[in-house]
Design an enzyme around this catalytic site. Structure first.
Site, PDB file in Angstrom:
ATOM      1  N   HIS A 142     -18.305   7.286 -67.380  1.00  0.00           N
ATOM      2  CA  HIS A 142     -17.664   7.521 -66.085  1.00  0.00           C
ATOM      3  C   HIS A 142     -17.223   6.177 -65.527  1.00  0.00           C
ATOM      4  O   HIS A 142     -18.020   5.234 -65.436  1.00  0.00           O
ATOM      5  CB  HIS A 142     -18.605   8.199 -65.096  1.00  0.00           C
ATOM      6  CG  HIS A 142     -17.965   8.427 -63.760  1.00  0.00           C
ATOM      7  ND1 HIS A 142     -17.178   9.530 -63.487  1.00  0.00           N
ATOM      8  CD2 HIS A 142     -17.986   7.675 -62.626  1.00  0.00           C
ATOM      9  CE1 HIS A 142     -16.733   9.439 -62.243  1.00  0.00           C
ATOM     10  NE2 HIS A 142     -17.204   8.340 -61.700  1.00  0.00           N
ATOM     11  N   CYS A 143     -15.961   6.089 -65.152  1.00  0.00           N
ATOM     12  CA  CYS A 143     -15.407   4.827 -64.651  1.00  0.00           C
ATOM     13  C   CYS A 143     -15.067   4.964 -63.171  1.00  0.00           C
ATOM     14  O   CYS A 143     -14.112   5.656 -62.813  1.00  0.00           O
ATOM     15  CB  CYS A 143     -14.158   4.455 -65.445  1.00  0.00           C
ATOM     16  SG  CYS A 143     -13.402   2.906 -64.886  1.00  0.00           S
TER      17      CYS A 143
END
Length: 312
Positions: free
Chosen positions: A147-148
């Site tokens: 997850h960015c």
């Protein structure tokens, strides 16, 4: 695209917006200083032609065109990485969680210690290989990398190429700006200009140079992951498990690149023509046809089918 827009609408909170807004602020700062204090003075716009330094103006125009192309591609990749859905588990019966398994259901390489298929207790679905649940996005993501927060999205099967190119062109853009603005920074020591403008030139050089170095290191890491057919999650799991763990999805450098950048090399570095497949199957030729697998994959699938039948 519709599912990505729905997710963005639901998750538009200040905490989620801050990282992308910070990126936009940094981009705007670097580009504004570079344009108004470096490029425009070099191109000598507004100065009569007979008083211009033609060589300097030509160099400025060349730098403007190169920087604009890099910046435009970066902006497109960044936008697509944010808006493109990374992929979710199909809404079909074979992936819906039930207490009794069927021999006709999809066979996965990754299973629980008991031999049962992995399942998500939040989504109430069985997980395909390389799929993980993201508690931030509140959904299971196909071939999840991580997850960015900087793109306010997960990096997965659907947008991996756009994320990869975002990092690549961010490094190239910042590196090009840092190298070319050095000329104006050096010249500012001998020119009569406001101290604040001189500070902005140095600030732009430092900021662009810092992000160029940062993105180069980050890019090297993700190139290595791509060439070994490994996601960030799998890389961390492999380090936790220790030596002796092999990359089971590695099909050779060329096939691994195809699985991320797409089947046609002429479009590898453009934000179009993403990887083929369905994000569920990962055989040797999965980029050509999501249902086609190599002999090794088929053998593993057949072995598990036989095991399920014996248990039944």
């Amino acid at each position: 695209m519709a599912s990505a827009m729905k997710r963005l609408t639901e998750d538009l909170k200040l905490a989620n917006l801050l990282p992308p807004l910070f990126i936009c602020f940094v981009i705007g700062t670097i580009w504004s200083v570079y344009l108004f204090l470096h490029l425009l003075p070099m191109m000598q716009i507004g100065i009569p032609a007979d008083l211009q330094d033609l060589e300097l103006a030509k160099r400025g125009l060349t730098q403007f065109l190169i920087a604009q192309v890099l910046f435009s591609i970066f902006s497109t990749c960044y936008t697509r990485a944010i808006l493109t859905c990374p992929g979710t588990i199909p809404e079909t019966d074979e992936w819906r969680y039930t207490r009794q398994e069927s021999a006709g259901w999809p066979v996965t390489q990754e299973v629980k210690e008991t031999g049962e298929r992995r399942r998500c207790k939040w989504c109430l679905k069985y997980k395909p290989d390389r799929c993980h649940h993201c508690r931030v996005c509140k959904t299971c993501v196909l071939r999840m990398d991580h997850h960015c927060p900087w793109i306010m999205n997960c990096v997965g099967w659907g947008n991996h190429k756009y994320f990869f190119l975002t990092v690549l062109y961010a490094g190239l853009s910042c590196g090009f700006i840092a190298l070319t603005i050095t000329e104006s920074v050096h010249g500012s020591m001998y020119k009569d200009m406001p101290h604040f403008n001189r500070f902005l030139l140095v600030f732009c050089l430092v900021l662009a140079g810092f992000f160029a170095i940062l993105m180069t290191g980050f890019m090297s890491f993700h190139i290595n992951l791509m060439l070994t057919a490994t996601t960030t999650i799998e890389f961390c799991e492999k380090r936790t498990a220790g030596a002796g763990v092999t990359a089971v999805y590695d099909r050779g450098y060329y096939q691994n690149i195809l699985s991320v950048l797409g089947p046609r090399p002429q479009y590898w570095f453009l934000p179009i023509d993403p990887a083929r497949g369905d994000g569920v199957h990962f055989g040797k030729f999965a980029w050509k046809n999501g249902t086609e697998a190599d002999a090794e994959w088929a053998a593993a699938a057949e072995a598990r089918l036989m095991s399920m039948r014996h248990q039944g």
